[in-house]
Motif scaffolding. Sequence first.
Motif, PDB file in Angstrom:
ATOM      1  N   ALA A 101       0.813  -1.216   0.000  1.00 21.08           N
ATOM      2  CA  ALA A 101       0.000   0.000   0.000  1.00 21.08           C
ATOM      3  C   ALA A 101       0.845   1.265   0.000  1.00 21.08           C
ATOM      4  N   GLY A 102       1.906   1.280   0.811  1.00 25.74           N
ATOM      5  CA  GLY A 102       2.743   2.476   0.877  1.00 25.74           C
ATOM      6  C   GLY A 102       3.424   2.787  -0.434  1.00 25.74           C
ATOM      7  N   ALA A 103       3.797   1.730  -1.185  1.00 18.80           N
ATOM      8  CA  ALA A 103       4.426   1.944  -2.486  1.00 18.80           C
ATOM      9  C   ALA A 103       3.421   2.488  -3.489  1.00 18.80           C
ATOM     10  N   ALA A 104       2.195   1.967  -3.465  1.00 20.03           N
ATOM     11  CA  ALA A 104       1.163   2.459  -4.371  1.00 20.03           C
ATOM     12  C   ALA A 104       0.867   3.935  -4.121  1.00 20.03           C
ATOM     13  N   LEU A 105       0.914   4.343  -2.845  1.00 21.98           N
ATOM     14  CA  LEU A 105       0.716   5.752  -2.521  1.00 21.98           C
ATOM     15  C   LEU A 105       1.917   6.599  -2.931  1.00 21.98           C
ATOM     16  N   TYR A 106       3.095   6.014  -2.915  1.00 24.54           N
ATOM     17  CA  TYR A 106       4.323   6.732  -3.269  1.00 24.54           C
ATOM     18  C   TYR A 106       4.249   7.238  -4.700  1.00 24.54           C
ATOM     19  N   GLY A 107       3.671   6.441  -5.597  1.00 18.78           N
ATOM     20  CA  GLY A 107       3.550   6.874  -6.988  1.00 18.78           C
ATOM     21  C   GLY A 107       2.755   5.872  -7.797  1.00 18.78           C
ATOM     22  N   ASP A 108       1.969   6.361  -8.752  1.00 25.55           N
ATOM     23  CA  ASP A 108       1.189   5.472  -9.608  1.00 25.55           C
ATOM     24  C   ASP A 108       2.123   4.582 -10.428  1.00 25.55           C
ATOM     25  N   ASP A 109       1.633   3.392 -10.721  1.00 22.97           N
ATOM     26  CA  ASP A 109       2.387   2.428 -11.523  1.00 22.97           C
ATOM     27  C   ASP A 109       3.761   2.158 -10.913  1.00 22.97           C
ATOM     28  N   TYR A 110       3.788   2.061  -9.572  1.00 26.69           N
ATOM     29  CA  TYR A 110       5.043   1.787  -8.867  1.00 26.69           C
ATOM     30  C   TYR A 110       5.540   0.406  -9.280  1.00 26.69           C
ATOM     31  N   ARG A 111       6.790   0.334  -9.708  1.00 25.42           N
ATOM     32  CA  ARG A 111       7.390  -0.929 -10.103  1.00 25.42           C
ATOM     33  C   ARG A 111       8.579  -1.221  -9.194  1.00 25.42           C
ATOM     34  N   GLY A 112       8.550  -2.382  -8.558  1.00 25.18           N
ATOM     35  CA  GLY A 112       9.642  -2.737  -7.663  1.00 25.18           C
ATOM     36  C   GLY A 112       9.547  -4.187  -7.238  1.00 25.18           C
ATOM     37  N   LYS A 113      10.602  -4.650  -6.613  1.00 20.10           N
ATOM     38  CA  LYS A 113      10.662  -6.032  -6.165  1.00 20.10           C
ATOM     39  C   LYS A 113      11.563  -6.117  -4.947  1.00 20.10           C
ATOM     40  N   ALA A 114      11.226  -7.020  -4.041  1.00 24.18           N
ATOM     41  CA  ALA A 114      12.039  -7.249  -2.849  1.00 24.18           C
ATOM     42  C   ALA A 114      12.365  -8.728  -2.749  1.00 24.18           C
ATOM     43  N   ARG A 115      13.537  -9.012  -2.226  1.00 24.30           N
ATOM     44  CA  ARG A 115      13.942 -10.396  -1.975  1.00 24.30           C
ATOM     45  C   ARG A 115      14.686 -10.470  -0.647  1.00 24.30           C
TER      46      ARG A 115
END
Length: 479
Positions: free
Chosen positions: A402-416
């Motif tokens: 949710a926080g990433a979606a609020l950070y910016g539209d079409d947020y693209r990222g990945k975590a490992r």
Amino acid sequence: MDDVSRNYDVVVIGAGPVGENVAERARTGGLSTVIVESELVGGECSYWACMPSKALLRPALARADARRLPGLAGAVAGPLDAPAVLARRDVFTSNWKDDGQVGWLDSVDVDLVRGHGRLDGPRKVTVTTPDGDTVRLTARHAVAVCTGTTAALPPLAGLDNVRPWTSREATSAKEVPGRLLVVGGGVVAVEMATAWQALGSEVTMLVRGSGLLPRMEPFAGEMVADSMRAAGVDIRFGVSMASVTREGGPEDQIRAVLDDGATLTADEILFATGRHPHTGDIGLETVGLTPGDWLTVDDTLRVTDVEDGWLYAVGDVNHRALLTHQGKYQGRIAGAAIAARARGEVLDDAPWGAHVATADTAAVPQVVFTDPEVAAVGLSLEEAEQAGRRVRAVDYDLGNVAGAALYGDDYRGKARMVVDLDAGVLAGVTFVGPGVGELLYSATVAVSAQVPVTRLWHAVPAYPTISEIWLRLLETFRG
């Protein structure tokens, strides 16, 4: 010409951030300390690396973030104000003046000798000053070599006549080149390609390998490459430089011929192809070492091939972790170890002790300031498997937080996160996405402190922030 001699407890060669930390810690430990510097006090990071590069990159990343927000995107639709960006960069380098850094040395009671310092036998350093005078320094307890690295250039005929950029020219250039060739695919290459493309250059990257950021998780380089291409950077993989010339005349163009026969022209060419130890002319031969070599050290940063344990090599020059923050960490460790030995104290040299640089092998953090950012600490999946650890990689799409979606539209990222299944702790963590650099310290604490995965369940991330990725990773791990 004058010839003077001085005695100190500790002599430090190199007044970059690493040498400054060694000197300050040794002085805090009660030892008289002098630092020798042939260029600007503050070193590479302050004037030609960390500070100017991030000052160039920040407007590019801020604009990229703004463009992801409806209601703001239209306000930043135009180009960056390149002169203003370069002027702000100059502020962060103090216009390549070191008065402030010299003042800091004075405040911590560390003496400064300007000039080229060379070892001159055990515990001795001879300095040739800019005026041609000679200052002979003798250390009662330790000499610390903190001379860092220099850019490694490929063996291309006539390269000097081309006047190529290295990281120094790339971070200090006064004008935006119309066309820029970037040779390399590592951190310096991707950051400088990002900065200068955003400032208006037409950028082409020439990468010998098959991907960017080869020392990190593969998806990190893939996501950065996709974003850079979308921004207009031409990235060519699997190519090498056959020859390069600068044609001179009114255009003064660079002509590069690749090994596949392709020819490219540009206004400037940046070689970001690695680093060499800056040890070629510091007198290593006078203490039985080979000039130009990396210096091998133990975990207290003492050079292993010199008798009596008086010589230390701290920071990039020992090839343990070529990062400013890691070098500063080593500087704190080394300075404390020097002081403890001088006082005759027993060293705290167990893993994670006060006098050993354990983090160099277990928890090295790094941020790549591209769009998207890359932040990583500890081992990648491949590194952990090669080390023989029984591990599991846990991945999660950052765009679903949710926080990433609020950070910016079409947020693209990945975590490992790479979980050591036998120890029940994290071996490494990697984040890719806008703004993830600020997540890295939490990951560094988890990896370096070997926090059990079961305990991480009780570290509650605030909602709605990007840090909620921790909860999603842990949920995925539990299944």
